[in-house]
Design an enzyme around this catalytic site. Structure first.
Site, short mmCIF file in Angstrom:
data_model
loop_
_atom_site.label_atom_id
_atom_site.label_comp_id
_atom_site.label_asym_id
_atom_site.label_seq_id
_atom_site.Cartn_x
_atom_site.Cartn_y
_atom_site.Cartn_z
N ASP A 268 29.80 38.15 37.32
CA ASP A 268 28.95 37.03 37.72
C ASP A 268 29.36 35.83 36.86
O ASP A 268 30.20 35.92 35.96
CB ASP A 268 27.46 37.39 37.60
CG ASP A 268 26.60 36.49 38.49
OD1 ASP A 268 27.10 35.41 38.91
OD2 ASP A 268 25.44 36.83 38.77
C1 BGC Z 1 24.55 34.11 40.60
C2 BGC Z 1 25.41 34.74 41.66
C3 BGC Z 1 26.22 33.68 42.35
C4 BGC Z 1 27.05 32.95 41.31
C5 BGC Z 1 27.97 31.89 41.89
C6 BGC Z 1 25.34 33.20 39.66
O1 BGC Z 1 24.53 32.46 38.83
O2 BGC Z 1 23.90 35.12 39.87
O3 BGC Z 1 24.61 35.44 42.57
O4 BGC Z 1 27.01 34.24 43.35
O5 BGC Z 1 26.18 32.33 40.39
O6 BGC Z 1 27.30 30.78 42.29
#
Ligand code: BGC
Length: 741
Positions: A268
């Site tokens: 993530d």
């Molecule tokens: C989130 C993800 C997301 C990623 C990209 C993160 O903060 O937890 O679900 O896909 O950001 O935007």
């Protein structure tokens, strides 16, 4: 040209062979480049990434959806880097791109995987038009805590419903073939256990025993893998002491070892470097080592891999073979997407944004997502023929942005048709509509407009109150400790109620709210989640009976926040509550205090049941379930059983019912839930019509993961229910026996 170069160019060779041929030509630096994803958002100068792209240091970019810029980034990667490897272009396309569908939790309320699949397909076509070839969806985290803001992005609490909706979305995004124009790679996230964050606080710790991981949290991910999902994302959270991004048990042992997943895993956002903040590693250098060896193939938006991984390989702490395996997985997806043949996006090859298909899909999805929670005296549907005037009141009646919900980076608010507009369009000049917003937003406090709201309610024949939460109150890092209607909405309801007119509440929200404090103050409640672009017309059609509600709750609605976690598939425990062994705090005898207050698992100050159970949802008709039958009283292990019921539409509207099948394994080597959803289907019936609905279960559908972590089916007695909600008591039973051979 050597053989491997020839193979690379041979489009008939498999993605695997082509990836291997390419890998053979890569330097270690280029390999680690493929494992690095870089933020490429708008606002950067055009040559922001140029130098790194030319050097082959970037495998993927995130957050640029300007098609000219994306094409330029691809051009540099393809034409100006040594090996010309195209980029994965990632974006959160969660519930639509320009055209927005209901939030995933709302889509789950349709209990209709084909609706979710079509929504994802439309979203893929729109996103692909902007150069996106990879979405970070679906989120398949089981969510049993409505305080958690990300419950909005989930499909709710149930393993089967989440698995079915998640798999359908994967199929929609990825299409028949990843190489088709308009297909984009999907990403099942967040592996694993993220929905179990303590007290629903986003990013908090999770502690989930292995049997529960396997029986609950893992299963929707496994279903996504079976559906062919290209990628998985790790969770931000700490899982049983080992943050998911550094957790080799879930990534290597389970995902790759047991499930043979051959796509790739992305971290993530910056979660590799966060391993140090968790207290698992000393610094970014160690974080890169731990994440890479745990099985994270690509680092999202961080620089731990690009700064440190090469040194680790050179020092021997990570083998080059390990890096090669990760890079192979990434390259394979790039080949499968057809990016080497078609790295550029020609928007002309794809449907226009928000075309007819998109708007229809958004409307259908919204229509089936709305749940009729309460309908006293059949107040709904309203009839425009019988009403002269309606007061439309509330902060969410005409809020085009708010009805879209969380995670709508690219959603086009100007496409939104609000409930107010749709109601006006539907009733035309026949009914006088008085609109009072009453509150600036859902969090506002009492203000002068409350008087205007009461005045409008008095003058009207009926009131439509649009309440709930605006979109900023749910989503990532937007958890709440109090899930009542925010601001002074409860006071608004009471005041409007005092006008003495029928009141219908339409609630737009990103989570289940606790509604105990308004439930008696309103005649009907339609729960519309955040319904997306076409939420308005869907709601208007339902309110005025052009369509009949058919949504069902994908998550239990608690009476009070203190009941959380409360979900239908709880365990029985040794002292289960029932109507005759619970006591209410108001009934404790002050003068002769009892020592025993029921001795069962309940709270003294609320009822032991939820306000609305999982699967609940009313219709404008009533459905009757009769004649439940099982094809056999006993089935051998490995056998199949048919379970059927007769369903009758007893009212006078044609309508759809979501028929639900639940089972309970009464005695097992680990205790099993009191009910588990095992099947569901939508059935459409005309007034008076009856149909036999049949479900087939194979004994393997009744398997669970036992104490040894292995999947098992144990002989014994099973209860089985078919009904319109998880609290159905329409039951039969059967027994699984050892097979004869
Ligand atoms: C989130 C993800 C997301 C990623 C990209 C993160 O903060 O937890 O679900 O896909 O950001 O935007």
């Amino acid at each position: 040209m050597n053989t491997s170069e020839l193979q690379l160019l041979d489009m008939k060779a498999s993605p695997d062979d082509r990836a291997r041929a390419l890998l053979g030509q890569m330097t270690l630096t280029e390999k680690i480049g493929q494992m690095s994803q870089v933020e490429a958002g708008h606002g950067h100068p055009p040559d922001y990434l140029g130098e790194r792209l030319r050097a082959g240091l970037i495998g993927s970019v995130i957050n640029n959806v300007n098609v000219e810029t994306v094409n330029e980034l691809q051009r540099i990667a393809v034409e100006e880097s040594r090996l010309g490897i195209p980029l994965l272009v990632g974006r959160d396309v969660i519930h639509g791109f320009k055209t927005i569908f209901p939030i995933p939790l709302g889509q789950a309320a349709t209990w209709n995987p084909s609706i979710a699949k079509e929504g994802a397909r439309v979203a893929a076509l729109e996103a692909a038009r902007s150069g996106v070839n990879w979405t970070f969806a679906p989120m398949v985290d089981i969510s049993r805590d409505p305080r958690w803001g990300r419950i909005a992005e989930s499909f709710g609490e149930c393993v089967l419903l989440t698995s079915s909706m998640g798999a359908a979305m994967v199929e929609g995004f990825q299409g028949e073939s990843l190489a088709d124009t308009g297909s984009i790679a999907a990403c099942a996230k967040h592996f694993a256990g993220y929905g179990a964050v303590e007290s629903g606080r986003d990013y908090a710790t999770t502690n989930v025993p292995d049997t529960k991981l396997r029986n609950v949290y893992f299963r929707p991910f496994h279903a996504a893998v079976d559906a062919g999902v290209s990628t998985l994302m790790t969770s931000f959270s700490d899982l049983n002491g080992v943050p998911a991004t550094g957790n080799s048990y879930i990534l290597e042992d389970v995902l790759r070892g047991e499930w043979s997943f051959d796509g790739f895993v992305v971290s993530d956002w910056d979660s590799v470097r966060q391993l140090q903040i968790h207290g698992l590693t000393e610094d970014d250098r160690e974080s890169a080592l731990v994440a890479a060896t745990a099985g994270v193939d690509m680092e999202m938006a961080g620089d731990a891999y690009s700064n440190h991984l090469q040194l680790h390989v050179e020092e021997g702490s990570v083998s080059e073979a390990h890096i090669d395996a990760a890079v192979m997985r990434i390259l394979r997806i790039k080949f499968e997407l057809g990016l080497f043949e078609n790295p550029y996006t020609d928007p002309g090859q794809l449907p226009a944004f928000a075309d007819k298909r998109a708007m229809k899909a958004a409307r259908d999805s919204a229509l089936q997502s709305v749940v009729l929670l309460k309908n006293q005296n059949g107040i709904l549907p309203l009839s425009e023929k019988k009403l002269d005037s309606i007061a439309v009141i509330g902060p969410l009646a005409d809020a085009p942005y708010e009805q879209l919900g969380t995670w709508i980076f690219d959603g086009d608010e100007s496409l939104s048709v609000t409930p107010l507009r749709a109601i006006r369009d539907l009733v035309g000049s026949e009914v006088d509509i008085q609109y009072v917003r009453a509150m600036e937003n859902s969090r506002s406090r009492f203000n002068e407009e409350f008087y205007a709201a009461v005045y409008a309610a008095r003058a009207a024949d009926a009131v439509l109150l649009f309440l709930g939460e605006e979109s900023i109150l749910s989503g990532e890092a937007h958890s709440r400790a109090d899930i009542n209607l925010p601001g002074d909405q409860v006071e608004l309801v009471r005041r409007v109620r005092s006008a003495g007119k029928p009141v219908v509440a339409v609630i737009l929200a990103g989570r289940p709210l606790t509604l105990s404090n308004i439930i008696e103050e309103v005649d009907a409640i339609l729960y519309a989640w955040h319904p997306g672009t076409m939420g308005g017309p869907a709601i208007a059609d339902l309110v005025f009976g052009r369509e009949v509600p058919s949504g069902k709750l994908p998550v239990t609605f608690p009476r009070l926040v203190g009941q959380i976690p409360i979900y239908y598939s709880q365990k029985n425990g040794g002292k289960p509550p029932s109507a005759d062994n619970v006591v209410h705090i108001d009934d404790i005898d002050t003068f002769a205090p009892q020592t025993s207050l029921g001795m069962s698992a309940f709270h003294l100050d609320t009822c032991y049941t939820p306000l609305f159970p999982f699967g609940h949802g009313l219709s404008y008709t009533t459905f009757e379930y009769n004649n439940m039958r099982v094809s056999e009283a006993e089935i051998p292990l490995g056998g199949t059983i048919a379970i059927s019921t007769e369903l009758t539409n007893c009212g006078d509207s044609e309508a759809e019912e979501v028929v639900q099948l639940y089972t309970r394994d009464l005695v097992a080597s680990i205790t099993r839930p009191v009910k588990e959803l095992k099947g569901f289907t939508r059935v459409r019936l005309s007034p008076g019509e009856s149909k036999t609905v049949t479900f087939e279960l194979h004994t393997s559908d009744l398997a669970f993961f036992g104490r040894d972590g292995k999947r098992t089916v144990e002989p014994g007695l099973f209860h089985v229910w078919i009904g319109g909600s998880s609290d159905t008591d329409h039951r039969a039973e059967f027994r699984i026996i050892q097979s004869q051979d």
